[in-house]
Structure formats: structure tokens, C-alpha cells
Design an enzyme around this catalytic site. Structure first.
Site, PDB file in Angstrom:
ATOM      1  N   TYR A 146     -77.083 -11.804  -1.076  1.00  0.00           N
ATOM      2  CA  TYR A 146     -75.791 -12.463  -1.281  1.00  0.00           C
ATOM      3  C   TYR A 146     -75.285 -13.063   0.026  1.00  0.00           C
ATOM      4  CZ  TYR A 146     -75.573  -9.509  -5.497  1.00  0.00           C
ATOM      5  OH  TYR A 146     -75.829  -8.881  -6.688  1.00  0.00           O
ATOM      6  N   ASP A 150     -69.763 -12.262 -11.348  1.00  0.00           N
ATOM      7  CA  ASP A 150     -68.346 -12.433 -11.631  1.00  0.00           C
ATOM      8  C   ASP A 150     -68.024 -13.897 -11.896  1.00  0.00           C
ATOM      9  OD1 ASP A 150     -67.694  -9.713 -11.261  1.00  0.00           O
ATOM     10  OD2 ASP A 150     -67.604  -9.989  -9.091  1.00  0.00           O
ATOM     11  N   ARG A 157     -67.712  -6.670  -3.926  1.00  0.00           N
ATOM     12  CA  ARG A 157     -66.261  -6.445  -3.827  1.00  0.00           C
ATOM     13  C   ARG A 157     -65.967  -5.069  -3.241  1.00  0.00           C
ATOM     14  NH1 ARG A 157     -64.313  -6.653  -9.333  1.00  0.00           N
ATOM     15  NH2 ARG A 157     -66.490  -6.548  -9.982  1.00  0.00           N
ATOM     16  N   ASP A 159     -60.965  -9.334  -5.539  1.00  0.00           N
ATOM     17  CA  ASP A 159     -61.452 -10.692  -5.347  1.00  0.00           C
ATOM     18  C   ASP A 159     -60.294 -11.677  -5.449  1.00  0.00           C
ATOM     19  OD1 ASP A 159     -61.007 -11.435  -8.108  1.00  0.00           O
ATOM     20  OD2 ASP A 159     -62.897 -10.499  -8.643  1.00  0.00           O
TER      21      ASP A 159
END
Length: 252
Positions: free
Chosen positions: A85, A56, A197, A99
Site C-alpha cells: 500500500y 474501502d 486505518r 479515514d
């Protein structure tokens, strides 16, 4: 000359994955021209530089980049690779994109949540499970990305009923690093195709509240780690020298 290869590149927040690949391609072409080398056919406008999985725009971290013929190898990093992550989520508020780039859509009480409750919630997401992709995603519907429809709906007011994309995912590790209410940070290792997300949204929902991602960093893709990722030669511009690109290729 560099005609092919695979390497890891660090994508900073604020630019798209496509921006990174285009700038890398421009570097390969411009450095050759500066050196007075006549580009071969493989460096024509059709010369390929691609990435193995979008990050993103607000996120940072590793992009796996393919050059030339090795773009064919990128599919395995998109579909069959373990990824890691570091994620920071905020409880009590959510946005349309799940987000920090989205518009706030809902708020809900969160003060009932304790560290032990959060740790138990995280434990419940270990292993194989199903996950719905967020509305703002690159997944295609009738030839267009879901994100395109979502952004169009914001300007026109006309929404399209897109069937939810549910997929099987595997989360092999999900560890709480910090809980500073209403924010929490986790380290995640998971299968390809897992949306952070959606994960934060689902964690918040399991705690009877809402949430969204405020920070996201992809730290590893298969054998590629941040330690070996190619970074910009300067902070002002996302540019690299041919020698730094060669070094990153050698690291892999």
C-alpha cells in the site's frame, strides 16, 4: 468466451468493491448480448464474479477479481497473500472511521513530532505484531458487519458493545516517503488482514497524538501489481471491453 479466470482490476476512489465486481459482470453479459451470442448456463444470473479482499470506498488500487469457477481461488488472496500500500496519514486529528469519510471526533497536539521521531515510530511496527480492527470494518459480529452497527448507532444513538477483533499481523516493510507536517506518507508491505486505518491510528498514538488516513492506494496483491491492472476504457464510465478483459487475464 470468458467462463473463468483471475485478473487484477483498478478500483478508483468513490465507488465500492462490490460496484466494481457488478459492473464487470454486467460487461461480460452485455458484450455477449451485443455480439449476438446466446449466453450459456454459466452466464446466468447466478454466474459468479467476486473479489479477493475489499477496498474501502474512499481508497483506490488493486482488486483481485475471480470469474466463474475461479472465484474459488480468491480465498488465498484474502488470507495468505502479501499486500502493498501507499498511505497518507494526517496527525493531530482523528475521525470515527479513521479515514477522510468519517466525522471528526478528536484533535490533539502534534507539533512536537520530528522526522526522526516518526522514523523511529515506524521502525517499531516492523515484524509480527497485533492489531485491533477499526470499528468501521467488514468483520462480522452476529451475522452483520461491524460497519453496519457503527452506522446504525450514528442514526439511532444506540451503541452495541462489540468485542474488539484483535489479530496477528506481519509488517515486512514500512518506509517513510515524505513528512510534510502534519501529513506523512508511507509505503507498506504487510500480511493479509492488516488495516491501514488502524496502522495510522497506532502510529499516531505511539507519538502521543491522534491521526487518520487521508489517502490509500493498494499497489500490489501477491503477483498482481498496478502495472497490470485492468483500467476503465473511459474516464467517464467504469466499463471494459471483452478484449481488454481477455488481455488482463493473459497478463496474469
Amino acid at each position: 468466451m470468458i467462463r473463468r479466470g483471475l485478473l487484477a482490476v483498478y478500483k478508483p476512489p468513490g465507488i465500492t468493491s462490490s460496484d466494481v465486481t457488478q459492473k464487470l459482470k454486467q460487461t461480460l453479459l452485455s458484450q455477449l448480448q451485443t455480439a449476438g451470442v446466446q449466453p450459456r448456463k454459466s452466464y446466468s444470473p447466478n454466474f459468479k464474479v467476486g473479489h479477493g479482499g475489499t477496498l474501502d470506498k474512499f481508497a483506490e488500487g488493486i482488486l483481485v477479481i475471480g470469474i466463474g469457477e475461479d472465484c474459488k481461488q480468491l480465498r488465498r488472496f484474502q488470507n495468505n497473500t502479501i499486500k502493498s500500500y501507499e498511505v497518507i496519514g494526517r496527525l493531530g486529528v482523528t475521525t470515527d472511521s479513521l479515514d477522510c469519510d468519517g466525522a471528526e471526533t478528536e484533535s490533539k497536539e502534534w507539533t512536537h513530532i520530528t522526522t526522526s521521531m516518526l522514523e523511529r515510530a515506524l521502525q517499531s511496527f516492523h515484524g509480527e505484531t497485533t492489531q485491533s480492527a477499526p470499528l468501521y470494518s467488514a468483520l462480522k459480529y452476529k451475522g452483520r458487519s461491524s460497519s453496519d452497527y457503527a452506522r446504525e448507532a450514528k442514526t439511532t444513538g444506540i451503541t452495541i458493545d462489540i468485542p474488539p477483533k484483535v489479530r496477528q499481523i506481519t509488517i515486512s516493510s514500512l518506509k517513510l516517503k515524505d513528512f510534510s507536517p502534519p501529513s506523512f506518507s508511507v509505503a507498506v508491505t504487510c500480511s493479509s488482514g492488516t488495516y491501514m486505518r488502524s496502522l495510522v491510528h497506532d502510529i499516531a498514538e505511539s507519538l502521543d497524538t491522534v491521526g487518520y488516513v487521508t489517502h490509500l492506494c493498494r499497489t500490489a496483491v501477491g503477483p498482481f501489481t498496478l502495472q497490470h491492472a485492468l483500467r476503465a476504457d473511459t474516464e467517464e464510465e467504469e466499463l471494459w471491453s471483452l478484449e481488454s478483459i481477455k488481455s488482463a487475464l493473459r497478463d496474469f
